[in-house]
Motif scaffolding. Structure first.
Motif, PDB file in Angstrom:
ATOM      1  N   MET A   1       0.658  -1.301   0.147  1.00 35.49           N
ATOM      2  CA  MET A   1      -0.060   0.117  -0.173  1.00 35.49           C
ATOM      3  C   MET A   1       0.916   1.014   0.039  1.00 35.49           C
ATOM      4  SD  MET A   1      -3.120  -0.423  -0.207  1.00 35.49           S
ATOM      5  CE  MET A   1      -3.666   0.864   0.402  1.00 35.49           C
ATOM      6  N   SER A   2       1.804   1.311   0.827  1.00 37.47           N
ATOM      7  CA  SER A   2       2.645   2.455   0.891  1.00 37.47           C
ATOM      8  C   SER A   2       3.471   2.802  -0.289  1.00 37.47           C
ATOM      9  CB  SER A   2       3.535   2.343   2.328  1.00 37.47           C
ATOM     10  OG  SER A   2       4.633   1.370   1.957  1.00 37.47           O
ATOM     11  N   GLU A   3       3.754   4.013  -0.522  1.00 42.06           N
ATOM     12  CA  GLU A   3       4.649   4.466  -1.524  1.00 42.06           C
ATOM     13  C   GLU A   3       6.226   3.751  -1.655  1.00 42.06           C
ATOM     14  OE1 GLU A   3       5.573   8.633  -4.194  1.00 42.06           O
ATOM     15  OE2 GLU A   3       4.285   8.529  -2.236  1.00 42.06           O
ATOM     16  N   SER A   4       6.690   3.584  -2.735  1.00 40.17           N
ATOM     17  CA  SER A   4       7.995   2.917  -2.831  1.00 40.17           C
ATOM     18  C   SER A   4       8.871   4.268  -2.440  1.00 40.17           C
ATOM     19  CB  SER A   4       8.333   2.533  -4.351  1.00 40.17           C
ATOM     20  OG  SER A   4       9.751   2.139  -4.207  1.00 40.17           O
ATOM     21  N   SER A   5      10.033   3.431  -1.817  1.00 38.64           N
ATOM     22  CA  SER A   5      11.034   4.488  -1.589  1.00 38.64           C
ATOM     23  C   SER A   5      12.055   5.071  -2.441  1.00 38.64           C
ATOM     24  CB  SER A   5      12.036   4.114  -0.150  1.00 38.64           C
ATOM     25  OG  SER A   5      12.698   2.875  -0.665  1.00 38.64           O
ATOM     26  N   GLU A   6      11.618   4.726  -3.679  1.00 36.12           N
ATOM     27  CA  GLU A   6      12.396   5.121  -4.887  1.00 36.12           C
ATOM     28  C   GLU A   6      12.473   6.548  -5.145  1.00 36.12           C
ATOM     29  OE1 GLU A   6      10.339   4.306  -8.719  1.00 36.12           O
ATOM     30  OE2 GLU A   6       9.174   2.805  -7.436  1.00 36.12           O
ATOM     31  N   HIS A   7      11.422   7.309  -4.645  1.00 34.60           N
ATOM     32  CA  HIS A   7      11.147   8.672  -4.787  1.00 34.60           C
ATOM     33  C   HIS A   7      11.910   9.403  -3.692  1.00 34.60           C
ATOM     34  CE1 HIS A   7       8.627   7.884  -8.126  1.00 34.60           C
ATOM     35  NE2 HIS A   7       7.915   7.039  -7.465  1.00 34.60           N
ATOM     36  N   SER A   8      12.982  10.094  -3.800  1.00 34.59           N
ATOM     37  CA  SER A   8      13.590  10.673  -2.949  1.00 34.59           C
ATOM     38  C   SER A   8      13.254  12.115  -2.661  1.00 34.59           C
ATOM     39  CB  SER A   8      15.078  10.593  -2.834  1.00 34.59           C
ATOM     40  OG  SER A   8      15.466  11.483  -3.928  1.00 34.59           O
ATOM     41  N   ALA A   9      13.513  12.856  -1.513  1.00 40.01           N
ATOM     42  CA  ALA A   9      13.216  14.193  -1.443  1.00 40.01           C
ATOM     43  C   ALA A   9      13.632  15.197  -2.325  1.00 40.01           C
ATOM     44  CB  ALA A   9      13.733  14.841  -0.007  1.00 40.01           C
ATOM     45  N   ASP A  10      14.798  14.742  -3.239  1.00 35.03           N
ATOM     46  CA  ASP A  10      15.329  15.473  -4.264  1.00 35.03           C
ATOM     47  C   ASP A  10      14.753  15.427  -5.467  1.00 35.03           C
ATOM     48  OD1 ASP A  10      17.409  15.992  -2.428  1.00 35.03           O
ATOM     49  OD2 ASP A  10      18.693  14.311  -2.895  1.00 35.03           O
ATOM     50  N   ASP A  11      13.668  14.633  -5.540  1.00 32.94           N
ATOM     51  CA  ASP A  11      13.038  14.403  -6.797  1.00 32.94           C
ATOM     52  C   ASP A  11      12.289  15.647  -7.176  1.00 32.94           C
ATOM     53  OD1 ASP A  11      13.387  11.994  -7.347  1.00 32.94           O
ATOM     54  OD2 ASP A  11      11.629  11.078  -6.236  1.00 32.94           O
ATOM     55  N   GLU A  12      12.684  16.278  -8.536  1.00 38.46           N
ATOM     56  CA  GLU A  12      12.052  17.430  -8.802  1.00 38.46           C
ATOM     57  C   GLU A  12      10.565  17.032  -9.547  1.00 38.46           C
ATOM     58  OE1 GLU A  12      14.590  19.777 -11.465  1.00 38.46           O
ATOM     59  OE2 GLU A  12      16.120  20.006 -10.073  1.00 38.46           O
ATOM     60  N   LEU A  13       9.461  17.837  -8.740  1.00 36.76           N
ATOM     61  CA  LEU A  13       8.019  17.211  -9.085  1.00 36.76           C
ATOM     62  C   LEU A  13       7.670  18.627  -9.695  1.00 36.76           C
ATOM     63  CD1 LEU A  13       7.011  14.993  -6.233  1.00 36.76           C
ATOM     64  CD2 LEU A  13       7.655  14.427  -8.502  1.00 36.76           C
ATOM     65  N   THR A  14       6.490  18.417 -10.712  1.00 35.87           N
ATOM     66  CA  THR A  14       5.752  19.714 -11.056  1.00 35.87           C
ATOM     67  C   THR A  14       4.889  19.798 -10.117  1.00 35.87           C
ATOM     68  OG1 THR A  14       4.243  18.293 -12.152  1.00 35.87           O
ATOM     69  CG2 THR A  14       6.228  19.133 -13.396  1.00 35.87           C
ATOM     70  N   PRO A  15       4.059  20.879 -10.192  1.00 38.55           N
ATOM     71  CA  PRO A  15       3.010  21.010  -8.975  1.00 38.55           C
ATOM     72  C   PRO A  15       1.998  20.099  -9.332  1.00 38.55           C
ATOM     73  CG  PRO A  15       3.463  23.335  -9.750  1.00 38.55           C
ATOM     74  CD  PRO A  15       4.411  22.431 -10.680  1.00 38.55           C
TER      75      PRO A  15
END
Length: 206
Positions: free
Chosen positions: A1-15
């Motif tokens: 259920m929980s989101e994978s840790s593959e996405h770190s805080a350094d990911d640049e996401l669009t709004p």
């Protein structure tokens, strides 16, 4: 259920991607019977995004239809954010000793299920509950019944309940465990967008 840790805080996401992450965390939390891993980084980023959106809204001319559209979007995001945080607090209040026990037993390398603020809230809630129960027990219970086991007194999250799942990416050779002794386990492929009802514990382990 929980989101994978593959996405770190350094990911640049669009709004838009950021809000989509928040909505995903919200829906997962809302329909999960137990507390999931906290998404404090997403929460902080969304709060910063809301500040920017409010600032941009101030620059829109009064009477411009864009102002109404932006205001509706800001209110919608605030609703999702507050609902997500409220869902987590309600679970902490309902299952606080088990939440703290799970947090205490996790490995040091594992991500925390509680944000620092949630952890402080859970500890304070536990301390206040223990103080209240001790006061009531001293006043109304005989000495041999004055000790209360909080873990046994508070029900555990119903992990044998069922949840709805939506497949995000095509998955092959997924083992489906039997729900009853009469059924057999089998392997199947799950297509993107497929929806199914699944036992929560097998969701975590499959």
């Amino acid at each position: 259920m929980s989101e994978s840790s593959e996405h770190s805080a350094d990911d640049e996401l669009t709004p838009a991607e950021l809000i989509a992450r928040l909505e995903e965390a919200w829906m997962n939390e809302k329909f999960s019977p137990e507390l999931l891993e906290n998404k404090s980084e997403i929460v902080e980023c969304v709060m910063e995004q809301l500040i920017h959106m409010e600032e941009n809204l101030q620059r829109v001319k009064k009477g411009d239809i864009k102002a109404s559209v932006h205001r509706m979007e800001i209110d919608r995001i605030r609703f999702v954010l507050s609902s997500y945080l409220r869902s987590r607090l309600q679970k902490i209040e309902k299952y606080f000793p088990h939440v703290l026990e799970k947090e205490k037993s996790r490995a040091a390398s594992d991500p925390s299920f509680l944000s620092p603020e949630e952890f402080a809230f859970a500890k304070e809630y536990l301390a206040n509950t223990e103080t209240y129960l001790k006061a009531v027990a001293l006043r109304h219970m005989p000495p041999n019944l004055q000790t209360v086991d909080i873990l046994k007194a508070v029900p555990e999250p119903p992990l044998d309940s069922f949840v709805f799942l939506r497949v995000r990416e095509r998955q092959e050779n997924i083992l489906i465990e039997p729900e009853t002794d009469e059924q057999r386990e089998y392997v199947t492929d799950l297509e993107e967008g497929a929806e199914l009802l699944q036992d929560f514990q097998s969701c975590e382990t499959s």
